[in-house]
Design an enzyme around this catalytic site. Structure first.
Site, PDB file in Angstrom:
ATOM      1  N   ASN A   1       0.831  -1.197   0.000  1.00 52.89           N
ATOM      2  CA  ASN A   1       0.000   0.000   0.000  1.00 52.89           C
ATOM      3  C   ASN A   1       0.870   1.253   0.000  1.00 52.89           C
ATOM      4  OD1 ASN A   1      -2.031   2.003   1.815  1.00 52.89           O
ATOM      5  ND2 ASN A   1      -2.997   0.760   0.238  1.00 52.89           N
TER       6      ASN A   1
ATOM      7  N   ARG B   1      -0.935   4.913   1.200  1.00 55.35           N
ATOM      8  CA  ARG B   1      -1.977   5.259   0.235  1.00 55.35           C
ATOM      9  C   ARG B   1      -3.326   5.381   0.921  1.00 55.35           C
ATOM     10  NH1 ARG B   1      -5.924   3.778  -3.569  1.00 55.35           N
ATOM     11  NH2 ARG B   1      -5.600   4.775  -5.599  1.00 55.35           N
ATOM     12  N   CYS B   2      -3.630   4.437   1.824  1.00 56.12           N
ATOM     13  CA  CYS B   2      -4.907   4.500   2.540  1.00 56.12           C
ATOM     14  C   CYS B   2      -5.038   5.799   3.336  1.00 56.12           C
ATOM     15  CB  CYS B   2      -5.035   3.313   3.499  1.00 56.12           C
ATOM     16  SG  CYS B   2      -5.357   1.732   2.698  1.00 56.12           S
ATOM     17  N   MET B   3      -3.933   6.306   3.857  1.00 58.35           N
ATOM     18  CA  MET B   3      -3.968   7.470   4.744  1.00 58.35           C
ATOM     19  C   MET B   3      -3.937   8.795   3.983  1.00 58.35           C
ATOM     20  SD  MET B   3      -1.559   6.378   7.955  1.00 58.35           S
ATOM     21  CE  MET B   3      -0.049   6.364   6.966  1.00 58.35           C
TER      22      MET B   3
END
Length: 403
Positions: A341, A386-388
């Site tokens: 990620n 990426r999620c954050m």
């Protein structure tokens, strides 16, 4: 000077990003409620904040403007219409009952914007509502929440996606996350920074989450579909982007729904204009169904291996593959630790958790610069750089400004 908005790729130089610094909402997590709030572990909050600060500073060091969700929310809540939208989303919870709903409404409407933002994000515990009343209130445990906290706001990628100069506010399948979109939608609707931004998807639509949406090149999206993003959600997004000319092809990518593969970006992220980092244990199984705009209905083509389908849609000969980990065992371990990620901040430059040493070494061996950040506590919710992050502005690949 205010920077422009818009993003049409995963790897163009990142200029502006939306993040959420972890706060009191994470302190609400306990062994009793963590699973319901979608966390595997109980994070050490002060360390998580230190790690997030290091992440934000790494972005600033590369001349990325970092916007904080809570700061935008406080400014948004100064407007009566925005306050009403966000409070109404709380009051829509059918578990409250009429008496408690009126007490909660009175409490929230009296709060200063800063305090209201805190209550909307961190929630309100039973003991924190001095005016509680009604049967629901009487039957609650003292540790229960009248208003649930939103610890998953940390993962700003999931609740909205920018496609060129338009934004899609997504739709959550998981009850623990549904109220997040009321805050995001209010910010994009009422904050002066985002005035007149076209909105091409709303939370009332079929389920779709931003972690499933990859912008492969201008005009081409890949969208994972499974438990979190439904085929109906992919189809609705495709219709919307085709209708306004934001894309000509959408690849629907079915993915297995396991805890470590909940979104497409947990198994595949882009690190260059023609290169992806991919979890090798499922690489051979991943396929793409090309969807294109038709005169009446979207046309769905036959499936092909994902790398083949993606390269065709992108108009390139080959999409280069870099494997997560160095062997099947390390790949599985580092996949669980969000090794795949990554957040591209420019072509061939990405941010990754420092603990995924094998994956980072493989990336560097393929000519990708890795900006390492700590993530031992941030990863407790199963999400990486990426999620954050929700990119709001990127330069076109090879360009100097947004088009």
């Amino acid at each position: 000077m205010r920077r422009p908005r818009g993003t049409d790729s995963e790897v163009g130089r990142l200029r502006t990003v939306l993040v959420h610094r972890p706060g009191p909402e994470l302190q609400r997590l306990t062994p009793r409620n963590a699973a319901d709030l979608l966390f595997d572990d109980i994070p050490w909050v002060s360390r998580a904040q230190e790690e997030h600060d290091a992440f934000a500073q790494a972005l600033r060091d590369r001349d990325v403007e970092v916007l904080y969700l809570t700061e935008l929310l406080v400014r948004t809540l100064e407007l009566p219409a925005a306050r009403a939208v966000c409070v109404d989303a709380v009051l829509a919870d059918l578990r409250l009952g009429g008496t408690l709903r009126r007490r909660v409404a009175g409490h929230l409407h009296d709060l200063h914007p800063q305090d209201l933002a805190g209550a909307l994000v961190a929630g309100i515990a039973h003991e924190e509502l001095p005016t509680g009343a009604g049967l629901r209130w009487k039957l609650m445990d003292r540790h229960d929440f009248v208003v649930e906290p939103l610890p998953n706001l940390l993962f700003t990628r999931d609740s909205s996606v920018w496609i060129r100069d338009a934004v899609a506010v997504t739709s959550f399948s998981m009850p623990a996350r549904r109220r997040e979109t009321s805050l995001i939608q209010a910010i994009y609707t009422y904050h002066p920074r985002f005035a007149r931004t076209p909105m091409i998807y709303e939370p009332e639509g079929e389920w779709i989450e931003g972690g499933d949406v990859l912008l492969l090149v201008p005009g081409v999206l890949a969208v994972g579909t499974g438990q979190r993003t439904t085929p109906a959600g992919v189809e609705r997004l495709a219709r919307r982007v085709f209708a306004v000319g934001l894309a000509h092809t959408v690849l629907a990518v079915p993915i297995a729904q396991e805890r470590a593969t909940m979104h497409l970006d947990t198994v595949c992220t882009m690190v260059d204009a023609d290169a992806v980092l991919m979890y090798p244990n499922i690489a051979d199984e991943l396929v793409g169904y090309p969807i294109t705009g038709g005169p009446d209905e979207p046309c769905v083509g036959d499936p092909e291996p994902f790398l083949v389908a993606a390269a065709k849609a992108m108009g390139i000969d080959t999409l280069r593959l870099i494997d997560t980990g160095l062997d099947p065992v390390t790949a599985e371990r580092e996949q669980w630790d969000d090794g795949n990620n990554t957040l591209a901040i420019a072509p061939r430059v990405c941010v990754a958790y420092e603990r995924n040493t094998e994956t980072n070494a493989r990336l560097e061996g393929k000519g990708i610069e890795v900006v390492r950040i700590p993530g031992s506590e941030l990863g407790s919710g199963r999400g990486g750089p990426r999620c954050m992050s929700c990119p709001i502005a990127r330069e076109p690949v090879g360009g100097t400004g947004l088009t």
